[in-house]
Design a protein around this motif. Structure first.
Motif, mmCIF file in Angstrom:
data_model
loop_
_atom_site.group_PDB
_atom_site.id
_atom_site.type_symbol
_atom_site.label_atom_id
_atom_site.label_comp_id
_atom_site.label_asym_id
_atom_site.label_seq_id
_atom_site.Cartn_x
_atom_site.Cartn_y
_atom_site.Cartn_z
ATOM 1 N N TYR A 231 64.432 50.896 32.943
ATOM 2 C CA TYR A 231 64.711 51.730 34.105
ATOM 3 C C TYR A 231 64.492 53.183 33.687
ATOM 4 C CZ TYR A 231 66.561 47.595 36.292
ATOM 5 O OH TYR A 231 66.671 46.347 36.839
ATOM 6 N N ASP B 245 63.882 57.381 33.770
ATOM 7 C CA ASP B 245 64.357 58.640 34.344
ATOM 8 C C ASP B 245 65.754 58.550 34.937
ATOM 9 O OD1 ASP B 245 64.002 61.347 34.775
ATOM 10 O OD2 ASP B 245 63.341 61.026 36.841
ATOM 11 N N ILE B 246 66.698 58.080 34.142
ATOM 12 C CA ILE B 246 68.103 58.117 34.522
ATOM 13 C C ILE B 246 68.751 59.157 33.629
ATOM 14 C CG2 ILE B 246 70.276 56.861 34.625
ATOM 15 C CD1 ILE B 246 68.644 54.340 35.120
ATOM 16 N N GLU B 247 69.137 60.280 34.224
ATOM 17 C CA GLU B 247 69.702 61.396 33.474
ATOM 18 C C GLU B 247 68.758 61.817 32.338
ATOM 19 O OE1 GLU B 247 72.634 63.090 34.226
ATOM 20 O OE2 GLU B 247 72.460 61.884 36.041
ATOM 21 N N ASP C 277 65.271 57.022 29.476
ATOM 22 C CA ASP C 277 64.882 55.689 29.916
ATOM 23 C C ASP C 277 65.862 54.692 29.298
ATOM 24 O OD1 ASP C 277 62.759 56.947 31.094
ATOM 25 O OD2 ASP C 277 61.324 56.406 29.545
ATOM 26 N N TYR C 278 66.251 53.674 30.072
ATOM 27 C CA TYR C 278 67.215 52.693 29.596
ATOM 28 C C TYR C 278 66.624 51.299 29.724
ATOM 29 C CZ TYR C 278 70.847 56.207 29.389
ATOM 30 O OH TYR C 278 71.584 57.307 29.046
ATOM 31 N N ARG D 297 70.428 50.663 40.441
ATOM 32 C CA ARG D 297 69.050 50.154 40.314
ATOM 33 C C ARG D 297 69.028 48.664 39.986
ATOM 34 N NH1 ARG D 297 65.312 54.645 37.328
ATOM 35 N NH2 ARG D 297 65.834 56.389 38.683
ATOM 36 N N ALA E 225 74.154 54.975 38.066
ATOM 37 C CA ALA E 225 72.735 54.922 38.428
ATOM 38 C C ALA E 225 72.096 53.620 37.954
ATOM 39 C CB ALA E 225 72.004 56.122 37.839
ATOM 40 N N LEU E 226 72.459 53.168 36.751
ATOM 41 C CA LEU E 226 71.939 51.894 36.253
ATOM 42 C C LEU E 226 72.410 50.732 37.121
ATOM 43 C CD1 LEU E 226 72.212 52.158 32.380
ATOM 44 C CD2 LEU E 226 70.171 51.625 33.666
ATOM 45 N N THR F 14 75.445 57.885 34.445
ATOM 46 C CA THR F 14 74.375 56.998 33.990
ATOM 47 C C THR F 14 74.692 55.552 34.339
ATOM 48 O OG1 THR F 14 73.923 58.508 32.164
ATOM 49 C CG2 THR F 14 73.062 56.274 31.968
#
Length: 166
Positions: free
Chosen positions: A132, A134-136, A139-140, A99, A95-96, A92
């Protein structure tokens, strides 16, 4: 034809059942050990990819001749979990970072380091609190906490937390 008495085979059946249960437990333990080792390798791989990307970015920065005017040529990003929240796993976090780095590169790479004050307010209003998706499968939301510009490098500390929907 006579059927033999089952009581004669009781001890042998117990031994076979004990052996079979031992095989099942042994296979489960072995599978858990393999899964743990694989997980460690994957996490280490993510860390090495980040280090390689940072080293590559620094090498590209050193290759560029300094034209006398300092511009932002690289960005270093640190993402932490928000206080009081569960820690982010490596996948995660990676990926964050990817992005957020894309968003930051669009805003800051190639800008003069002395003009960052006017650009930072715009970037902060655009990126602070950005969601952001659809990360794992979550939403974050990301909040930029600190930005430091020195020697052509912009270092940013950000906090990420899962988005709580009502």
């Amino acid at each position: 034809m006579r059927v033999p008495a089952f009581s004669r085979y009781g001890r042998g059946m117990q031994a076979a059942a004990f052996f079979l249960c031992g095989m099942i437990v042994g296979a489960a333990v072995y599978s858990a050990l393999v899964l743990d080792q694989t997980n460690r390798i994957v996490l280490h791989n993510y860390e090495l990819k980040e280090q390689a990307e940072l080293a590559e970015q620094q090498a590209r920065q050193k290759e560029k001749p300094n034209a006398g005017e300092t511009v932002i040529s690289s960005i270093v990003l640190y993402v932490n979990e928000a206080p009081g929240r569960e820690p982010l796993d490596a996948v995660t976090e990676s990926a964050l970072k990817e992005r957020l780095m894309t968003s930051l590169k669009r805003s800051f790479i190639g800008r003069k380091i002395y003009d960052i004050g006017s650009d930072a307010a715009l970037a902060r209003s655009l990126l602070d609190g950005a969601v952001y998706p659809d990360i794992e499968k979550k939403d974050y939301t990301v909040h930029i906490r600190t930005a430091l510009a020195a020697d052509g490098r912009l270092t940013i500390w950000a906090e990420a937390a899962p988005l709580l929907r009502r």
